[in-house]
Every structure is written in structure tokens, then in C-alpha cells.
Scaffold this motif. Structure first.
Motif, PDB file in Angstrom:
ATOM      1  N   ILE A   1       0.837  -1.196   0.000  1.00 31.45           N
ATOM      2  CA  ILE A   1       0.000   0.000   0.000  1.00 31.45           C
ATOM      3  C   ILE A   1       0.873   1.248   0.000  1.00 31.45           C
ATOM      4  N   SER A   2       0.238   2.372  -0.351  1.00 39.66           N
ATOM      5  CA  SER A   2       0.897   3.672  -0.216  1.00 39.66           C
ATOM      6  C   SER A   2       0.097   4.634   0.654  1.00 39.66           C
ATOM      7  N   GLY A   3      -1.198   4.335   0.864  1.00 42.33           N
ATOM      8  CA  GLY A   3      -2.053   5.235   1.624  1.00 42.33           C
ATOM      9  C   GLY A   3      -2.931   4.493   2.602  1.00 42.33           C
ATOM     10  N   ARG A   4      -4.253   4.717   2.490  1.00 42.46           N
ATOM     11  CA  ARG A   4      -5.172   4.142   3.475  1.00 42.46           C
ATOM     12  C   ARG A   4      -5.461   2.678   3.226  1.00 42.46           C
ATOM     13  N   GLY A   5      -5.277   2.198   2.002  1.00 43.05           N
ATOM     14  CA  GLY A   5      -5.460   0.778   1.741  1.00 43.05           C
ATOM     15  C   GLY A   5      -6.896   0.324   1.831  1.00 43.05           C
ATOM     16  N   SER A   6      -7.791   0.950   1.056  1.00 41.84           N
ATOM     17  CA  SER A   6      -9.201   0.571   1.083  1.00 41.84           C
ATOM     18  C   SER A   6      -9.391  -0.899   0.713  1.00 41.84           C
ATOM     19  N   ASN A   7      -8.772  -1.339  -0.371  1.00 43.13           N
ATOM     20  CA  ASN A   7      -8.878  -2.750  -0.764  1.00 43.13           C
ATOM     21  C   ASN A   7      -8.145  -3.666   0.208  1.00 43.13           C
ATOM     22  N   MET A   8      -7.142  -3.142   0.872  1.00 38.12           N
ATOM     23  CA  MET A   8      -6.460  -3.909   1.911  1.00 38.12           C
ATOM     24  C   MET A   8      -7.456  -4.388   2.955  1.00 38.12           C
ATOM     25  N   GLY A   9      -8.349  -3.511   3.382  1.00 39.31           N
ATOM     26  CA  GLY A   9      -9.333  -3.875   4.384  1.00 39.31           C
ATOM     27  C   GLY A   9     -10.229  -5.017   3.937  1.00 39.31           C
ATOM     28  N   ALA A  10     -10.627  -4.991   2.669  1.00 44.34           N
ATOM     29  CA  ALA A  10     -11.475  -6.061   2.148  1.00 44.34           C
ATOM     30  C   ALA A  10     -10.731  -7.390   2.128  1.00 44.34           C
ATOM     31  N   LEU A  11      -9.451  -7.366   1.787  1.00 44.61           N
ATOM     32  CA  LEU A  11      -8.658  -8.594   1.767  1.00 44.61           C
ATOM     33  C   LEU A  11      -8.448  -9.136   3.179  1.00 44.61           C
ATOM     34  N   ILE A  12      -8.144  -8.260   4.119  1.00 48.51           N
ATOM     35  CA  ILE A  12      -7.950  -8.697   5.503  1.00 48.51           C
ATOM     36  C   ILE A  12      -9.227  -9.307   6.055  1.00 48.51           C
ATOM     37  N   GLU A  13     -10.355  -8.672   5.780  1.00 49.82           N
ATOM     38  CA  GLU A  13     -11.627  -9.181   6.285  1.00 49.82           C
ATOM     39  C   GLU A  13     -11.940 -10.555   5.695  1.00 49.82           C
ATOM     40  N   ALA A  14     -11.699 -10.735   4.402  1.00 51.27           N
ATOM     41  CA  ALA A  14     -11.953 -12.038   3.777  1.00 51.27           C
ATOM     42  C   ALA A  14     -11.069 -13.114   4.377  1.00 51.27           C
ATOM     43  N   ALA A  15      -9.815 -12.769   4.641  1.00 52.66           N
ATOM     44  CA  ALA A  15      -8.852 -13.748   5.145  1.00 52.66           C
ATOM     45  C   ALA A  15      -9.104 -14.136   6.600  1.00 52.66           C
ATOM     46  N   ARG A  16     -10.013 -13.452   7.285  1.00 52.31           N
ATOM     47  CA  ARG A  16     -10.362 -13.849   8.649  1.00 52.31           C
ATOM     48  C   ARG A  16     -11.102 -15.185   8.670  1.00 52.31           C
TER      49      ARG A  16
ATOM     50  N   ARG B   1     -15.348  -6.518  -3.622  1.00 57.34           N
ATOM     51  CA  ARG B   1     -15.895  -7.866  -3.834  1.00 57.34           C
ATOM     52  C   ARG B   1     -14.930  -8.734  -4.633  1.00 57.34           C
ATOM     53  N   ILE B   2     -14.376  -8.176  -5.713  1.00 59.02           N
ATOM     54  CA  ILE B   2     -13.637  -9.065  -6.626  1.00 59.02           C
ATOM     55  C   ILE B   2     -12.183  -9.274  -6.222  1.00 59.02           C
ATOM     56  N   TYR B   3     -11.598  -8.367  -5.417  1.00 62.66           N
ATOM     57  CA  TYR B   3     -10.201  -8.602  -5.035  1.00 62.66           C
ATOM     58  C   TYR B   3     -10.087  -9.826  -4.112  1.00 62.66           C
ATOM     59  N   PRO B   4     -10.910  -9.926  -3.055  1.00 58.31           N
ATOM     60  CA  PRO B   4     -10.871 -11.165  -2.258  1.00 58.31           C
ATOM     61  C   PRO B   4     -11.239 -12.399  -3.069  1.00 58.31           C
ATOM     62  N   LEU B   5     -12.179 -12.246  -4.011  1.00 53.61           N
ATOM     63  CA  LEU B   5     -12.540 -13.368  -4.873  1.00 53.61           C
ATOM     64  C   LEU B   5     -11.347 -13.826  -5.695  1.00 53.61           C
ATOM     65  N   ALA B   6     -10.645 -12.885  -6.317  1.00 49.33           N
ATOM     66  CA  ALA B   6      -9.503 -13.234  -7.158  1.00 49.33           C
ATOM     67  C   ALA B   6      -8.408 -13.923  -6.352  1.00 49.33           C
ATOM     68  N   LEU B   7      -8.109 -13.390  -5.166  1.00 47.10           N
ATOM     69  CA  LEU B   7      -7.077 -14.016  -4.340  1.00 47.10           C
ATOM     70  C   LEU B   7      -7.508 -15.415  -3.915  1.00 47.10           C
ATOM     71  N   ARG B   8      -8.783 -15.580  -3.589  1.00 49.37           N
ATOM     72  CA  ARG B   8      -9.268 -16.912  -3.221  1.00 49.37           C
ATOM     73  C   ARG B   8      -9.118 -17.900  -4.372  1.00 49.37           C
TER      74      ARG B   8
END
Length: 220
Positions: free
Chosen positions: A12-27, A180-187
Motif C-alpha cells: 500500500i501507499s495510503g489508506r489501503g481501502s482494498n487492503m481492508g477487504a482482503l484482511i476481512e476475507a482472510a479472517r 468484492r472481486i479482489y478477495p474473490l480473485a485471491l481466493r
């Protein structure tokens, strides 16, 4: 028996909006990737505090103290090795990566872009889509290659462009789909359901959702 979870770092370089979605999915215990590190090129990035609050290891490599881009990337690479990282997700990482780093992480590095690639590469995607009068816009998760906003596509989501949209309203609608799609893609990648071969990503049939289409304007 579930395979070992893929040790993933988010850049990340800033607030990491998509970061939050990935972290939540990985829980979720059945999610096939774990977020093992959040790494930033800016020690003051607000996303680092958010990741730390979520119990994720964080680190920063300040690009401004390195004379050359590759020196900066080699410092990042050493940290990634220390944390035994296997896969990388770019989430608002605002540094152009050198061919050396892209080659080093070939097939293990994805990005999300706020447009339906290959359309609207680069910046100001929502403004350009509105100026062109398109009726459908969206976002794309893709593998990173040396060319900017290029590479094999893993997942896409489309949204309607509505009369009266501004770049801000359209951007918010697209961002919802990014989450929605970033956690999907990583999964899909971490589970082995998405496989890249010959420059194309193939998705296992069981993970495809059929032939639903977004049509804009709606057929009355």
C-alpha cells in the motif's frame, strides 16, 4: 484436507481501502490465503495503523531514502523474504515497479485497477469513462507484467454508468465492486481454481457463476 494457506503481503501507499477487504476475507478459517504482512513505501501511510489494529504485521520501506528504484525494491524484497511471503497484492501502491521486481515475482503478483481493462489504462479512469459516454464501467484484477495496467485478467466486475453520474459517484460504485472481486480473485488463485497459462487465466468450472449479464440501460 485443506492446503497450506498462501502467505500473502499487501503493498500500500495510503489508506489501503482494498487492503481492508482482503484482511476481512482472510479472517474466515476456510479462506485459502492469509495476510501475513502489510508493506508500504510510506512510513506515514494510514493503512499501516489499520493493519496493525487488525493484528497484521506491518513494515515500511521509504522509497525517498533510496537513490534508485531497484535499490528500494531490493530492500522490499529482503523484507518479503524475511516474512516468508509467497504472494503479493497491490492495493493502492503508488510506485511503478521495475522489470527486475516484476520478473522476480512473476506469477505471484496481482493488482486491481478501476476500469474494465484493457480499456482506460492509467489514471483518471472514471473521468475518462464519463467523457466518452460509456454505459458500463468497472474494475479488473490482473497479474502484473512490466507494462502498466496490463497482464492476464483474473476477475472483473461491471457497473452501470447512470445519467447524472460524477467521477465521485461512479467511483464509489466501482469501489464497492473492487472490495468484492479482489478477495474473490485471491481466493481463486490461492485455492488453485484460477490458473495462468499462455498469458490467460483459466477458472475452474465450479467457480464460474454462469451467464448473468449487466445490461445498461435496462430493457423495458
Amino acid at each position: 484436507m485443506m492446503r497450506e494457506r498462501l502467505r500473502t503481503a499487501i503493498l500500500i501507499s495510503g489508506r489501503g481501502s482494498n487492503m481492508g477487504a482482503l484482511i476481512e476475507a482472510a479472517r474466515r478459517p476456510d479462506y485459502p490465503a492469509e495476510i501475513a504482512l502489510v508493506l508500504s513505501n510510506d512510513p506515514a501511510a494510514s493503512g499501516l495503523e489499520a493493519a496493525k489494529a487488525a493484528g497484521i504485521a506491518v513494515a515500511a520501506v521509504d522509497h525517498r531514502i533510496h537513490a534508485h528504484r531497484e535499490d528500494f525494491e531490493r530492500s522490499m524484497d529482503r523484507l518479503l523474504e524475511i516474512h516468508r511471503i509467497q504472494f503479493l497484492c497491490l492495493a493502492g501502491f503508488m510506485r511503478l515497479l521495475t522489470p527486475w521486481f516484476v520478473a522476480r515475482w512473476h506469477g505471484r503478483l496481482i493488482n486491481i485497477h478501476p476500469a474494465l481493462l484493457p480499456a482506460y489504462k492509467g489514471l483518471r479512469t472514471h473521468e475518462r469513462a464519463l467523457a466518452d459516454g460509456v454505459k458500463i464501467h468497472g474494475c479488473t484484477v490482473h497479474y502484473v507484467v512490466p507494462a502498466v495496467d496490463d497482464g492476464p485478467i483474473v476477475a472483473q466486475a461491471a457497473v452501470p454508468v447512470l445519467d447524472g453520474d460524477t467521477p465521485q459517484t461512479l467511483g464509489r460504485r466501482v469501489l464497492t465492486q473492487e472490495h468484492r472481486i479482489y478477495p474473490l480473485a485471491l481466493r481463486l488463485i490461492a485455492s488453485g481454481a484460477a490458473v495462468m497459462a499462455d498469458g490467460v487465466v483459466r477458472i475452474a468450472a465450479a467457480d464460474q457463476e454462469g451467464s448473468r449479464a449487466l445490461i445498461q440501460p435496462l430493457d423495458s
